[in-house]
Write a protein that holds these residues in place. Structure first.
Motif: not given
Length: 328
Positions: A20, A106, A170, A194, A197, A245, A266, A268
């Motif tokens: 992501s 993005s 997102k 997504v 967030n 996510s 996703s 991170c």
């Protein structure tokens, strides 16, 4: 040998693990490392509306003694903002030339403004899709939730009209009726959502009596809200794919999201803490699980535990809560 291919927003991914927007996708070198580690796709680090505005203001302040004319001030501010956008366009172009996996641009937007024009330019630069990272806080008591959501929908419709590439949103979880909003976005032509967030949170330093940044990384249990909403909505949304996510730390969690109906996940925080090698470990776990359960493709089990596919759909709503209260 099982097949980990999936399709997200019409994009073919070698596997469902997307890196992501964040520090790991901010440069061409880091993007190449994501691909080498086995990512199915990458989302470029967001370009922030506030950041560009701040850079323009700072440039003006730094040259204030030379800017005796309003036109000169506007020129410096505008030039600085344009430079930030040009740098982002260059990253998109370089990524598309260098990578063999989908590249998703993005933007973190808070208003209509120039973002509609930026979206057109990002698409022209060659990105495979665009992800809108829309972040507002309902801190104004005079503004209703309905009004805030209408503003968001308006921005999305304008963006959808401006570009033809796949469009993802997102989202945060705090909307008055998330289910209704997702259907509204689907009707507006949005291709993916997504969920969810992870917004930056403030904390308080009690020694210095000042604000500090809260925990920057997600926790290993933070996926549960995403899991629930994907299970509730994945079978209802015919033309919009869902991506899990926040809190995706293991291959087991990837399997759970896919069972709930996600088309992709996703990541991170897990990659930032453990390194990009976590992608390969996640893929291995997913593949081993598929082999052990006799699945040859992701499509064979994707959405198997979505609400509409369960004998007791209420399990994703209140029945588990009632069981917890009763202790049974």
């Amino acid at each position: 040998m099982c097949d980990l291919h999936t399709t997200y927003m019409g994009l073919r991914l070698d596997n469902p693990i997307i890196v992501s927007s964040g520090p790991l996708t901010a440069s061409l070198d880091s993007l190449k490392k994501c691909e080498d580690a086995g990512a199915g796709a990458v989302v470029l680090k967001s370009i922030f509306e506030e950041q560009i505005e701040r850079q323009g203001s700072q440039a003006v302040e730094e040259q204030d003694e030379y800017l005796s004319h309003a036109d000169a001030e506007a020129f410096v501010s505008g030039h600085t903002k344009e430079k930030a956008v040009e740098d982002y366009l260059l990253l998109i172009s370089q990524a598309k030339q260098s990578l063999g996996i989908p590249v998703i641009a993005s933007v973190n937007a808070k208003s209509d403004g120039a973002w509609i024009d930026y979206a057109k330019r990002f698409a022209k630069a060659g990105c495979d899709a665009l992800e809108i990272n829309y972040y507002v806080i309902g801190a104004d008591s005079k503004v209703t939730g309905e009004k805030m959501e209408k503003q968001f929908v308006s921005l999305v419709r304008k963006t959808r009209k401006a570009v033809s590439i796949p469009l993802a949103l997102k989202l945060g979880p705090n909307y008055t009726s998330l289910a209704n909003l997702l259907h509204t976005f689907e009707d507006a032509g949005v291709n993916g959502a997504v969920l969810f967030n992870r917004f930056f949170q403030n904390d308080i330093d009690i020694d210095r009596i000042s604000l500090k940044q809260g925990l920057p990384l997600s926790g290993e249990q933070d996926y549960l809200n995403s899991l629930r909403w994907i299970a509730l909505m994945s079978a209802e949304l015919v033309h919009m794919d869902l991506c899990g996510s926040c809190g995706i730390w293991s291959g087991e969690t990837v399997v759970k999201e896919l069972l709930a109906g996600a088309k992709a996940v996703s990541i991170c925080s897990a990659a930032m803490k453990s390194g990009l090698q976590v992608i390969g470990k996640m893929r291995d776990v997913v593949g081993a699980w598929m082999d052990s359960h006799g699945y040859g493709t992701i499509g064979e089990f994707q959405g198997k535990l979505a609400q509409e596919h369960m004998s007791d759909p209420s399990l994703w709503e209140r029945s588990q809560y009632m069981k917890a209260l009763s202790g049974k």
